[in-house]
Design an enzyme around this catalytic site. Sequence first.
Site, PDB file in Angstrom:
ATOM      1  N   ASP A 166      15.907   2.286  10.330  1.00  0.00           N
ATOM      2  CA  ASP A 166      15.378   0.971  10.681  1.00  0.00           C
ATOM      3  C   ASP A 166      14.414   1.162  11.846  1.00  0.00           C
ATOM      4  O   ASP A 166      14.817   1.534  12.951  1.00  0.00           O
ATOM      5  CB  ASP A 166      16.534   0.038  11.063  1.00  0.00           C
ATOM      6  CG  ASP A 166      16.045  -1.361  11.392  1.00  0.00           C
ATOM      7  OD1 ASP A 166      14.816  -1.571  11.415  1.00  0.00           O
ATOM      8  OD2 ASP A 166      16.894  -2.235  11.620  1.00  0.00           O
ATOM      9  N   THR A 220      -1.026  -7.551  -0.415  1.00  0.00           N
ATOM     10  CA  THR A 220       0.306  -6.946  -0.302  1.00  0.00           C
ATOM     11  C   THR A 220       1.267  -8.032   0.165  1.00  0.00           C
ATOM     12  O   THR A 220       0.829  -9.097   0.613  1.00  0.00           O
ATOM     13  CB  THR A 220       0.291  -5.819   0.743  1.00  0.00           C
ATOM     14  OG1 THR A 220      -0.047  -6.416   2.009  1.00  0.00           O
ATOM     15  CG2 THR A 220      -0.707  -4.739   0.419  1.00  0.00           C
ATOM     16  N   ILE A 222       0.832  -1.203   0.000  1.00  0.00           N
ATOM     17  CA  ILE A 222       0.000   0.000   0.000  1.00  0.00           C
ATOM     18  C   ILE A 222       0.870   1.259   0.000  1.00  0.00           C
ATOM     19  O   ILE A 222       0.576   2.241  -0.687  1.00  0.00           O
ATOM     20  CB  ILE A 222      -0.941  -0.018   1.231  1.00  0.00           C
ATOM     21  CG1 ILE A 222      -1.892  -1.222   1.134  1.00  0.00           C
ATOM     22  CG2 ILE A 222      -1.724   1.275   1.348  1.00  0.00           C
ATOM     23  CD1 ILE A 222      -2.685  -1.517   2.394  1.00  0.00           C
ATOM     24  N   LYS A 242      -1.824  -2.379  16.829  1.00  0.00           N
ATOM     25  CA  LYS A 242      -2.673  -1.472  16.048  1.00  0.00           C
ATOM     26  C   LYS A 242      -3.572  -0.641  16.972  1.00  0.00           C
ATOM     27  O   LYS A 242      -3.763   0.554  16.759  1.00  0.00           O
ATOM     28  CB  LYS A 242      -3.537  -2.286  15.064  1.00  0.00           C
ATOM     29  CG  LYS A 242      -2.742  -2.836  13.913  1.00  0.00           C
ATOM     30  CD  LYS A 242      -2.404  -1.720  12.953  1.00  0.00           C
ATOM     31  CE  LYS A 242      -1.261  -2.032  12.052  1.00  0.00           C
ATOM     32  NZ  LYS A 242      -0.753  -0.888  11.320  1.00  0.00           N
TER      33      LYS A 242
END
Length: 429
Positions: free
Chosen positions: A120, A272, A70, A233
């Site tokens: 990173d 993805t 995405i 999340k």
Amino acid sequence: MPLPFLYETVVNGAPEWVPDWARDPWAITKVVGVVVFLYLIKIYSSGATNRAEQNMHGKVVMITGGTSGIGTAVVRDLAQRGAQVILLTRLPPSNPFLADQLGELREQTKNQMIYAEQVDLSSLHAIRKFATKWIDNAPPRRLDMLIFCANTLTPPGGERTETEEGIEEMWMVNYLANFHLLGILSPALRAQPIDRDVRIIIPTCSSYIASPDLADALSKKKWSPKKAYARSKLAMMVFGQAFQKHLDAYKRPDQLPMNARVVFADPGYTRTPGMRRWLTRGSILGLFLYVLGYFFPWLFLKSSEMGAQSILHAAMDSSLGRGAGGKFVKECIEVDFARMDVKNEDIAKKLWEASDKLIEKTEKEQAALRALEKKNQEMQEKEKKEAEQAEEIEALVDTIRKGKEAAEKKPSRRQRKKANADKGESTSA
Ligand SMILES: NC(=O)c1ccc[n+]([C@@H]2O[C@H](COP(=O)([O-])OP(=O)(O)OC[C@H]3O[C@@H](n4cnc5c(N)ncnc54)[C@H](OP(=O)(O)O)[C@@H]3O)[C@@H](O)[C@H]2O)c1
């Protein structure tokens, strides 16, 4: 051509070469019905298309995870609209694969202002190094948008992994890295002139709905890839709301309201590399089955370009650049959060404090380790230098000693003269 054929078929019936099943109107209806049904599923699962437009010329967009899925689709769209895009990547810009990818993006979008900076996100140290360099820049650099597309996930059945700094990987990359980056970049965001529409876009995933409570720390025993992913999340959403409050609380020197807004965006299930890793459980057999049954992910999952639509809407819709921040976009429309705790200030406060503490503790430990490593390295270098010097001195002493020995063995001038004289006498005799 099709019209005469249709006419002939209607008047005289189907030609001989048409197979029997195709002569049956019911069979044809069924085939057409199935095709239409599949087409409708495909249209539905592809989701909504972003209709919001904005001129992105001159805008500076920083994005994580822009090298895949995405994120790449978002970079391509924004770059096509003229934005300057800075990709925060795991690899250094000198890496030939990354250099090729950037070259291709520049060519496709006809925009040369696509750059990469190595950060990173599994390393607090790397994030601090990059963000402090950005913030220390004088004059302050323009920053219109930050998009957090980077993401990592352990496939189902996978083992719990930790970063080199000792933090659970999904917690680090999906949440703590963003917390740390935003924490350091916050002054740069708040200092943007009032005429800029500054947005912090947080892509999220409906998995947050089933996340365990943030109040309960996820112990190693209770850990599972699904729970840990969902929790990272949810944490990002709770923090995003708290960060909006942190921005709003800032008193601008010009006394004007805050022009930086957090926007959450759910891209929906998308094909993805990350999703493929999840579906295939990261195994070769899984990959084989995925390729074999590719029709199903193709039918039910969005392409990366379609997955990018809600993020692009969050980036460009003008109504999201007005009023309060902290809105949530799904299928290119504003929706409400499915969990009450996303807006719970108590939970947010505890999460913020715990994250700060974890970063402080880890950074201290890592700094001590780096100092020890540096000391060891310096000691090793010193020992190496001393050994080299000792070797040089030994070689010098050896040369001198050998010279002396050679000189002692060599006859003196008088001895040589005497020897010559003795030789002369013996020949004349
Ligand atoms: N795909 C879906 O179905 C779906 C559904 C809902 C929400 N989302 C959300 O959409 C966003 C993008 O998802 P995606 O599926 O496109 O992700 P993806 O294909 O898995 O790509 C992840 C990106 O994150 C980068 N990344 C991972 N670890 C990193 C690290 N340590 N340092 C720097 N970069 C790192 C990867 O870089 P490399 O290229 O170097 O590996 C890659 O560019 C995520 O926030 C995800 O939660 C996705």
